[in-house]
Design an enzyme around this catalytic site. Sequence first.
Site, PDB file in Angstrom:
ATOM      1  N   ASN A   1       0.848  -1.196   0.000  1.00 24.39           N
ATOM      2  CA  ASN A   1       0.000   0.000   0.000  1.00 24.39           C
ATOM      3  C   ASN A   1       0.882   1.244   0.000  1.00 24.39           C
ATOM      4  OD1 ASN A   1       0.563   0.804   2.849  1.00 24.39           O
ATOM      5  ND2 ASN A   1      -0.388  -1.180   3.247  1.00 24.39           N
TER       6      ASN A   1
ATOM      7  N   ASP B   1      -3.937  -6.276   5.059  1.00 26.87           N
ATOM      8  CA  ASP B   1      -4.951  -7.120   5.698  1.00 26.87           C
ATOM      9  C   ASP B   1      -4.849  -8.570   5.235  1.00 26.87           C
ATOM     10  OD1 ASP B   1      -6.038  -5.080   7.194  1.00 26.87           O
ATOM     11  OD2 ASP B   1      -7.367  -4.423   5.582  1.00 26.87           O
TER      12      ASP B   1
ATOM     13  N   LYS C   1       8.149 -17.083 -11.084  1.00 27.04           N
ATOM     14  CA  LYS C   1       7.344 -15.968 -11.583  1.00 27.04           C
ATOM     15  C   LYS C   1       6.050 -16.496 -12.207  1.00 27.04           C
ATOM     16  CE  LYS C   1       7.785 -12.087 -14.667  1.00 27.04           C
ATOM     17  NZ  LYS C   1       8.523 -11.487 -15.761  1.00 27.04           N
TER      18      LYS C   1
ATOM     19  N   LYS D   1     -10.193  -3.992  19.026  1.00 31.84           N
ATOM     20  CA  LYS D   1      -8.782  -4.402  19.142  1.00 31.84           C
ATOM     21  C   LYS D   1      -8.276  -4.276  20.581  1.00 31.84           C
ATOM     22  CE  LYS D   1      -7.913  -2.893  14.382  1.00 31.84           C
ATOM     23  NZ  LYS D   1      -6.906  -3.416  13.453  1.00 31.84           N
TER      24      LYS D   1
ATOM     25  N   PRO E   1      -2.578 -11.790  10.539  1.00 35.94           N
ATOM     26  CA  PRO E   1      -2.947 -11.580  11.945  1.00 35.94           C
ATOM     27  C   PRO E   1      -3.060 -10.086  12.242  1.00 35.94           C
ATOM     28  CG  PRO E   1      -0.655 -12.295  11.758  1.00 35.94           C
ATOM     29  CD  PRO E   1      -1.244 -12.377  10.384  1.00 35.94           C
ATOM     30  N   ASP E   2      -3.916  -9.724  13.171  1.00 34.15           N
ATOM     31  CA  ASP E   2      -4.016  -8.327  13.601  1.00 34.15           C
ATOM     32  C   ASP E   2      -2.943  -8.125  14.673  1.00 34.15           C
ATOM     33  OD1 ASP E   2      -4.744  -5.876  14.904  1.00 34.15           O
ATOM     34  OD2 ASP E   2      -6.631  -6.017  13.801  1.00 34.15           O
ATOM     35  N   ILE E   3      -1.891  -7.415  14.310  1.00 32.37           N
ATOM     36  CA  ILE E   3      -0.714  -7.311  15.175  1.00 32.37           C
ATOM     37  C   ILE E   3      -1.048  -6.581  16.473  1.00 32.37           C
ATOM     38  CG2 ILE E   3       1.616  -6.333  15.333  1.00 32.37           C
ATOM     39  CD1 ILE E   3       1.743  -6.669  12.231  1.00 32.37           C
TER      40      ILE E   3
ATOM     41  N   LYS F   1     -12.824   0.356  16.317  1.00 34.36           N
ATOM     42  CA  LYS F   1     -11.485  -0.284  16.357  1.00 34.36           C
ATOM     43  C   LYS F   1     -10.908  -0.283  17.762  1.00 34.36           C
ATOM     44  CE  LYS F   1     -10.517   0.460  11.672  1.00 34.36           C
ATOM     45  NZ  LYS F   1     -10.007   1.282  10.609  1.00 34.36           N
TER      46      LYS F   1
ATOM     47  N   PHE G   1      -3.776   3.416  15.413  1.00 37.02           N
ATOM     48  CA  PHE G   1      -4.130   4.477  14.469  1.00 37.02           C
ATOM     49  C   PHE G   1      -5.310   4.005  13.625  1.00 37.02           C
ATOM     50  CE2 PHE G   1      -1.100   8.039  14.246  1.00 37.02           C
ATOM     51  CZ  PHE G   1      -0.288   7.678  15.301  1.00 37.02           C
TER      52      PHE G   1
HETATM   53  O1  C5P Z   1      -8.113  -2.376  10.998  1.00 38.39           O
HETATM   54  P1  C5P Z   1      -7.215  -1.246  10.603  1.00 38.39           P
HETATM   55  O2  C5P Z   1      -6.115  -1.659   9.669  1.00 38.39           O
HETATM   56  O3  C5P Z   1      -7.902  -0.028  10.093  1.00 38.39           O
HETATM   57  O4  C5P Z   1      -6.565  -0.804  11.996  1.00 38.39           O
HETATM   58  C1  C5P Z   1      -5.556   0.144  12.086  1.00 38.39           C
HETATM   59  C2  C5P Z   1      -4.746  -0.095  13.330  1.00 38.39           C
HETATM   60  O5  C5P Z   1      -4.488  -1.479  13.540  1.00 38.39           O
HETATM   61  C3  C5P Z   1      -3.366   0.531  13.206  1.00 38.39           C
HETATM   62  O6  C5P Z   1      -2.939   0.847  14.513  1.00 38.39           O
HETATM   63  C4  C5P Z   1      -2.546  -0.610  12.596  1.00 38.39           C
HETATM   64  O7  C5P Z   1      -1.153  -0.442  12.821  1.00 38.39           O
HETATM   65  C5  C5P Z   1      -3.114  -1.810  13.308  1.00 38.39           C
HETATM   66  N1  C5P Z   1      -3.111  -3.081  12.552  1.00 38.39           N
HETATM   67  C6  C5P Z   1      -2.290  -4.103  12.950  1.00 38.39           C
HETATM   68  N2  C5P Z   1      -2.322  -5.307  12.290  1.00 38.39           N
HETATM   69  C7  C5P Z   1      -3.143  -5.505  11.248  1.00 38.39           C
HETATM   70  C8  C5P Z   1      -3.976  -4.460  10.822  1.00 38.39           C
HETATM   71  C9  C5P Z   1      -3.944  -3.266  11.488  1.00 38.39           C
HETATM   72  O8  C5P Z   1      -1.519  -3.929  13.908  1.00 38.39           O
HETATM   73  N3  C5P Z   1      -3.135  -6.675  10.631  1.00 38.39           N
END
Ligand code: C5P
Length: 427
Positions: free
Chosen positions: A225, A294, A304, A362, A322-324, A358, A344
């Site tokens: 991105n 995501d 390739k 989260k 994974p959502d870090i 969020k 953020f």
């Molecule tokens: O869900 P979204 O991407 O909008 O959430 C943004 C927040 O979550 C930011 O703080 C981003 O660094 C964190 N994030 C993360 N891991 C992911 C997706 C988002 O830590 N896979």
Amino acid sequence: MMRLSANRLAGRRILLGISAGIAAYKSAQLARLLKQAGCEVRVVMTAGAQAFITPLTLQALTGEPVRTSLLDPEAEAGMGHIELARWADIILIAPATADLMARLAQGMADDLLSTLCLASEAEKLMAPAMNQAMWRHPATQRNADRLNQDGWRLLGPASGDQACGDVGPGRMLEPEEIVAALIEQPAEAVASESPTQALPAQGRHIVITAGPTREPLDPVRYLSNHSSGKMGFALAAAAVELGARVTLISGPVNLATPEGVTRIDVETALQMHETSRRLAIDSDIFIGCAAVADYRAEATAEHKIKKTEGEDTLTLRLIKNPDIIAAVADMRDAAGGRPMVVGFAAETRDLETYAHDKLIRKRLDMIVANDVSAAGLGFGADDNAALLIWRDGEAEGGETLPPQPKLQLARAVLEQALSRLASQPVP
Ligand code: C5P
């Protein structure tokens, strides 16, 4: 404002320990950089390290004899090992192998380097370097935790390509990154140099993720991105100014590392996840500023991907990353605590509603919400505006921070977080 510079190292007595890793060839450059920063450097090598780099190289670079053995009557007659242990202000081991970490975690003194570590009251740092599976092994992770508890500061390791062909965590930080970490002001040093000016983040460790992640599709293509990393880097620079020890976990960006910041480069969301989890547990504040992809390709093609004759479409199968930040918010240390977690939210509409969602979903302590649809703000821009919302401050509504340079906004966000941290410990 505190200035951090290489001058902090001028005149410091550094005992550089080198153990048996392929990264030992970088220790020559490290010794050079330390000398250039004005340090007195003495080198101790383990027996195995000498298979990777010769004592003569380090002797030529430091201008001092290199010690390799505990039972060396001639060297002991010059400067005995206890004397050498007392001489050092800082012990820095780079590279530190899994074996050396295990021996130090056990308090062993079976060679010169481990004996010196046990006998010395110097500040102690190490830069681990090993194969990724060895680093991930629970035994090594246990040893890393123990060393942390014993007062060692672990620098890295970084993730990426390894000499053995693997990809993952275990690369030694670059010599420049190690020197940057040494330049960071430890809390005691700040206190003694400026007793009347305690900085708000003094003694705090702040871990920040920044930039995009890059998800490979095949050896030449990836999904990513437009994140520039500017906001995360501004946060890192502001956190150093405020007196914190800062670790910046960065995706691929085109930005210089702010002075005094330890930077660990990663590429993929999985690497960022792993590095964040490892470092966050030792931090006071974790700030997720990265634009993490995501999704990633379910499988990375070995070769390739070719166009198929007669096919106008290509289907890629993606799986969720994974959502870090949520994973960090769920972590607990042995005492049941975790860092303050700040996220953020970049939104183009319904800023407050989405950001609030969020914050709750989260399990964050604070969220910094940006309207990225506004011209000249947000992604890639130098300025930003934000709405800060605290989990425990829902009744108060958010606080609006007007458009301003990202560094200024970063200071405001950190000052808020630090004042909350001082007044109420997080769970
Ligand atoms: O869900 P979204 O991407 O909008 O959430 C943004 C927040 O979550 C930011 O703080 C981003 O660094 C964190 N994030 C993360 N891991 C992911 C997706 C988002 O830590 N896979």
